[in-house]
Design an enzyme around this catalytic site. Sequence first.
Site, PDB file in Angstrom:
ATOM      1  N   TYR A 143       0.849  -1.202   0.000  1.00  0.00           N
ATOM      2  CA  TYR A 143       0.000   0.000   0.000  1.00  0.00           C
ATOM      3  C   TYR A 143       0.880   1.245   0.000  1.00  0.00           C
ATOM      4  CZ  TYR A 143      -4.960  -0.961   0.408  1.00  0.00           C
ATOM      5  OH  TYR A 143      -6.258  -1.269   0.132  1.00  0.00           O
ATOM      6  N   GLU A 169      -0.542   4.889  -0.426  1.00  0.00           N
ATOM      7  CA  GLU A 169      -1.305   6.129  -0.624  1.00  0.00           C
ATOM      8  C   GLU A 169      -0.402   7.337  -0.466  1.00  0.00           C
ATOM      9  OE1 GLU A 169      -2.720   3.591   1.112  1.00  0.00           O
ATOM     10  OE2 GLU A 169      -4.916   3.768   1.047  1.00  0.00           O
ATOM     11  N   ASP A 180      -6.534  13.743 -25.345  1.00  0.00           N
ATOM     12  CA  ASP A 180      -6.586  12.345 -24.926  1.00  0.00           C
ATOM     13  C   ASP A 180      -5.795  11.560 -25.963  1.00  0.00           C
ATOM     14  OD1 ASP A 180      -7.149   9.680 -24.525  1.00  0.00           O
ATOM     15  OD2 ASP A 180      -9.262  10.007 -24.042  1.00  0.00           O
ATOM     16  N   THR A 210      -3.637   6.190 -21.797  1.00  0.00           N
ATOM     17  CA  THR A 210      -3.432   4.876 -21.214  1.00  0.00           C
ATOM     18  C   THR A 210      -1.982   4.502 -21.515  1.00  0.00           C
ATOM     19  OG1 THR A 210      -4.164   3.829 -23.246  1.00  0.00           O
ATOM     20  CG2 THR A 210      -5.808   4.065 -21.524  1.00  0.00           C
ATOM     21  N   LYS A 239      -1.661   0.742 -25.009  1.00  0.00           N
ATOM     22  CA  LYS A 239      -2.031   0.622 -26.430  1.00  0.00           C
ATOM     23  C   LYS A 239      -0.741   0.695 -27.256  1.00  0.00           C
ATOM     24  CE  LYS A 239      -6.744   2.223 -25.664  1.00  0.00           C
ATOM     25  NZ  LYS A 239      -6.938   2.961 -24.416  1.00  0.00           N
ATOM     26  N   ARG A 259      -1.605  -2.416 -18.511  1.00  0.00           N
ATOM     27  CA  ARG A 259      -2.917  -1.780 -18.532  1.00  0.00           C
ATOM     28  C   ARG A 259      -2.965  -0.698 -17.448  1.00  0.00           C
ATOM     29  NH1 ARG A 259      -7.205  -3.192 -21.295  1.00  0.00           N
ATOM     30  NH2 ARG A 259      -5.739  -4.535 -22.393  1.00  0.00           N
TER      31      ARG A 259
HETATM   32  N1  DSN Z   1     -11.465   0.533 -25.001  1.00  0.00           N
HETATM   33  C1  DSN Z   1     -10.508   1.390 -25.636  1.00  0.00           C
HETATM   34  C2  DSN Z   1     -10.496   1.234 -27.106  1.00  0.00           C
HETATM   35  O1  DSN Z   1     -10.637   0.108 -27.539  1.00  0.00           O
HETATM   36  O2  DSN Z   1     -10.312   2.181 -27.831  1.00  0.00           O
HETATM   37  C3  DSN Z   1     -10.686   2.808 -25.268  1.00  0.00           C
HETATM   38  O3  DSN Z   1     -10.977   2.886 -23.936  1.00  0.00           O
END
Ligand code: DSN
Length: 426
Positions: free
Chosen positions: A47, A49, A194, A221, A224, A230
């Site tokens: 933990y 925080e 974004d 994120t 990707k 993730r």
């Molecule tokens: N789920 C993602 C996507 O496939 O683009 C975006 O959050």
Amino acid sequence: MDYVSQVMGYISDEERRQAEGLELIPSENYVSKDVREAVASVFTNKYSEGYPGRRYYGGQQNTDRVEQLAIDLAMQLFRADHANVQPHSGATANEAVYNSWLEPGDTVLAMDLSHGGHLTHGAPVTKLAQQFNFIRYRMKDIETGEIDFDELSDLAKKHKPKIILAGYSAYPRELNYDLFAQVGNEVGAVLVADIAHIAGLIAAGVMKNPFDSGFHVLSSTTHKTLRGPRGGLILSNGTVSNPLKAPEKTINNLPTLIDRTVFPGLQGGPLMHVIAGKAVCFAEALRPEFRIYAEQILKNAKALSHELMALGCKLVTNGTDNHLMLIDTVTSFKLDGSVVEDVLDRVGLTLNKNAIPDDPNPPFKPSGVRLGTPAITTRGAKESDMKDLASWIVGAIKARNDDKELSRIASEVRDFSKKLLNPTEI
Ligand code: DSN
């Protein structure tokens, strides 16, 4: 078999599925062994925080070092004044950005969902849409993907958004961040991009970095095109100060406002094993070979889009400038996207059904599919492989009622997949 063995069995089955098929969902990728090792590490037991040097629990010698390293590497990678590496996901990252700057009822100008925006950009079904007032801009011309900046500017002047958000999860073109900044600066909006889908392409320098156009915040994120675990990430420019003290709400204080919103505002304990994985992923993305990987994603996407169009597929915006493309399956094959997703699943090609701009059909039977090249590029696929890939895609759709032809295509996909890197060896 006990339940634990059952879970282990599911993991082995998933390893086999990932190794035998071809992953074309543009938001998915395969992480390196080092990232997997970090995510599976004993940091999961801890933990933490707070932030490095300011925690609410003891025993933070190692968590402080790993989180600080992740922060420093992310700042270097995206040329930002500050990084918050704690968001559990891209959706939480966006929620934190909105809540750090907006009051309930404030307005955000963001991309329409069917034109490529994301659920968290104000889709009416979300709780965010109940909290804030989302106004949507769209493409002017769906044949080219050009954003309607006249409409965007009129909407901004009329509604005075506190945030203008550029970014997408299903838009195949590069955005002109300078034009967003021009409008945003005229109305005094905070500029947020974004970059979840294209973070790896920006980090590698093969797509534009919105900070170069004066954007204030990037949300993302890490799993990707960036090829990490993730999770979420928020980058910002401004002065970084002690997150334990509430700062004045100014653009310059955005880094601190964001830190306070992520913790304690929205989240509790950070996932330190995932943060360790993020640090590994940022370090990997700083290596020169990551740029070669990112360039190859784009080359593969261009080649695949050309091959699909040559075989009669109608692509939204007639091509791609990034890692993804959308096939209008109704125009191309008189089939909805869910039928196409299912038939391609049967031959080992994984992609997802997706709305096309102004789609008259419902989300479970939209008029298109979305696919992309980040994952197959990680496994070593090249432009020269895209002709076969396009012919399997189109061949399987056309042969959807012919089991023999589908099994022939499935076996070609499996054979090709065996020649690529195995996802567990990356
Ligand atoms: N789920 C993602 C996507 O496939 O683009 C975006 O959050």
